[in-house]
Design an enzyme around this catalytic site. Sequence first.
Site, PDB file in Angstrom:
ATOM      1  N   LYS A  54      11.506   3.063 -12.783  1.00 34.01           N
ATOM      2  CA  LYS A  54      11.358   4.486 -12.493  1.00 34.01           C
ATOM      3  C   LYS A  54      12.748   5.116 -12.593  1.00 34.01           C
ATOM      4  O   LYS A  54      13.742   4.485 -12.199  1.00 34.01           O
ATOM      5  CB  LYS A  54      10.783   4.611 -11.084  1.00 34.01           C
ATOM      6  CG  LYS A  54      10.384   6.002 -10.642  1.00 34.01           C
ATOM      7  CD  LYS A  54       9.741   5.919  -9.244  1.00 34.01           C
ATOM      8  CE  LYS A  54       9.318   7.255  -8.690  1.00 34.01           C
ATOM      9  NZ  LYS A  54       8.648   7.124  -7.370  1.00 34.01           N
ATOM     10  N   SER A  84       4.475   9.660  -7.154  1.00 35.34           N
ATOM     11  CA  SER A  84       5.466  10.063  -8.118  1.00 35.34           C
ATOM     12  C   SER A  84       5.818   9.005  -9.149  1.00 35.34           C
ATOM     13  O   SER A  84       6.432   9.327 -10.172  1.00 35.34           O
ATOM     14  CB  SER A  84       6.740  10.489  -7.387  1.00 35.34           C
ATOM     15  OG  SER A  84       7.300   9.409  -6.676  1.00 35.34           O
ATOM     16  N   SER A  93       3.647   6.863  -3.395  1.00 32.06           N
ATOM     17  CA  SER A  93       4.101   7.056  -4.782  1.00 32.06           C
ATOM     18  C   SER A  93       3.984   5.846  -5.692  1.00 32.06           C
ATOM     19  O   SER A  93       4.154   5.985  -6.909  1.00 32.06           O
ATOM     20  CB  SER A  93       5.545   7.555  -4.798  1.00 32.06           C
ATOM     21  OG  SER A  93       5.592   8.924  -4.495  1.00 32.06           O
TER      22      SER A  93
END
Lengths: 466, 96
Positions: free
Chosen positions: A68, A143, A167
């Site tokens: 990420k 996310s 997330s």
Amino acid sequence: MTNISEIKDQIKDTSARQVVEKAIKMAKDKSEYNAILNLTEERALIRADKVDSGLIGGKLAGVPFVAKDNFLAFGAPTTAASKMLENFDAPLQATSVEKLEAEGAICIGKANLDAFAHGGSTENSAFGPTKNAVDMEKVAGGSSGGSAVATALDIVPFALGTDTGGSIRQPASFNGVVGIKPTYGTVSRYGVVAMASSTDTIGVLANNIADVELVMEIMSGQDVRDMTTLPDFFKVQDKPKSNQKIGIISDFMTDGVDIEIRDKVNEYVDKLRADGHTVEEVSLSMIEYALAIYYIIVPAEISSNLARFDGIRYGHRANSVKTLAELYGKTRDQGFMTENKRRIMIGSYVLSSGFFDAYYLKAQKARTLLINEFNELFKTYDALIGPVAPTTAFKIGENITDPVKMYLNDIMTVPASLVGLPAISVPAGYNKSGMPIGLQIIGPMRSDASLLSLAKSEETKQWINQ
Amino acid sequence: MTQITRDDVLHLAQLSSLQLDEAEIDGLQMDISNILGYVEQLSKLDTDGVEPTYQVTGLKNIWRDDKVIDYGVSREELLHRAPESVDNQVKVPKVL
């Protein structure tokens, strides 16, 4: 779906370079999903060649992954999907990335996210939303949306994510992959862009449980550079404890949750029972307050953590400003997305003198009550089970204009975050329109390996091959 | 329910070092009012005599030796990341 052992076989049969080149080609071919912001191609191929020449080895030698884009890593900017860090070139790497590299893993790119991990759909990225792996009209979840989609599309067998309030778990469920939010303090957060320090965790998304176990075993452990890390405890379990007592959280099985999702949870419960476990309904009276607690504490911590982005030492700096105050104000206005600003301002509000007791202190007290309720249940139950989210992936644009509606999607993932508990999201099947449904298993502190072991025993070929 | 005025938004923006664009203010006023309206449900909850929890694993006062750790990042490498630098220092506009 590709798993790590298959990738290792491919490396043995061909070469690490060929496997990494294939992953990079696939990432490029699937660029319309916008799952990966920047590839670390050059560095990845250099490392692949070193694997092939025997200079790099380890349990993941040559295995590609994506991180990420809030993990500091070499080979591409670390943007946190923001204009603030659009050109930020990390001077060092996150401990988690370093540990994976020490076992030979090869980072091929940086995955899209809601800017600074603020969001549950990856629509808050400054570089456009990530599309769902199953239906491009739908959100990836967030996310860690880019990480989930890159894994679900088989670009890589695993991806790193962060989970502050769901997330990892929610995008895992929206795309049909496995995700773990470990016990708070299991994996070092050193070198990861901070969001809310009392709930931020580092975890992994993969196509099966065994791969999650392998990556967690490598990443977890105490780190002197992150004072919140716990003494080492994560150890993969061969077999789950038999005759477990499991609670199904009835507060999450109400009409507010899609019936098809509840059906899949109930099917899973039937399987658990058939395997000799006892499953009973449990209820937590504090759970209805969890989201309110979360959206006080987390913005407060965000407003504090994001104060560092000031345009002085690194990152974006606004042009043609005359004073320092103007430099801060304009830099932050230009560098942050609206959702970042909302959260920072809510945080400033709840921490202001005059409001502190009514909001922030109140929320931290309520958090104690929530913790007590979970602790009470874990005196009787080995694990708790329920859905991950009230719906499957929603349409891009559907919730973005209404932040409260968007936040309500986090209602079933934030409790474990506030308490610090490990929670995993596992694929439980699909709804009638073919969208993946995820299921959540939550356990007491440090039960991460035990939860994974239980889920592994229930993992079926049908789900992972569908 | 808490009503957030336009002035409140501007004050919060100032506290947050955000020089907001005119176009963004109205939306934020509504969003912040709605979010605070949602979290206010906590006021119903009785928390008298309850201790707050700031840290969930109970770790506290984790010390390390006061020794400089070499992270292998030089002064030049860090300065290179500053938007503006001069004479080995980060350059900023005047404060006053």
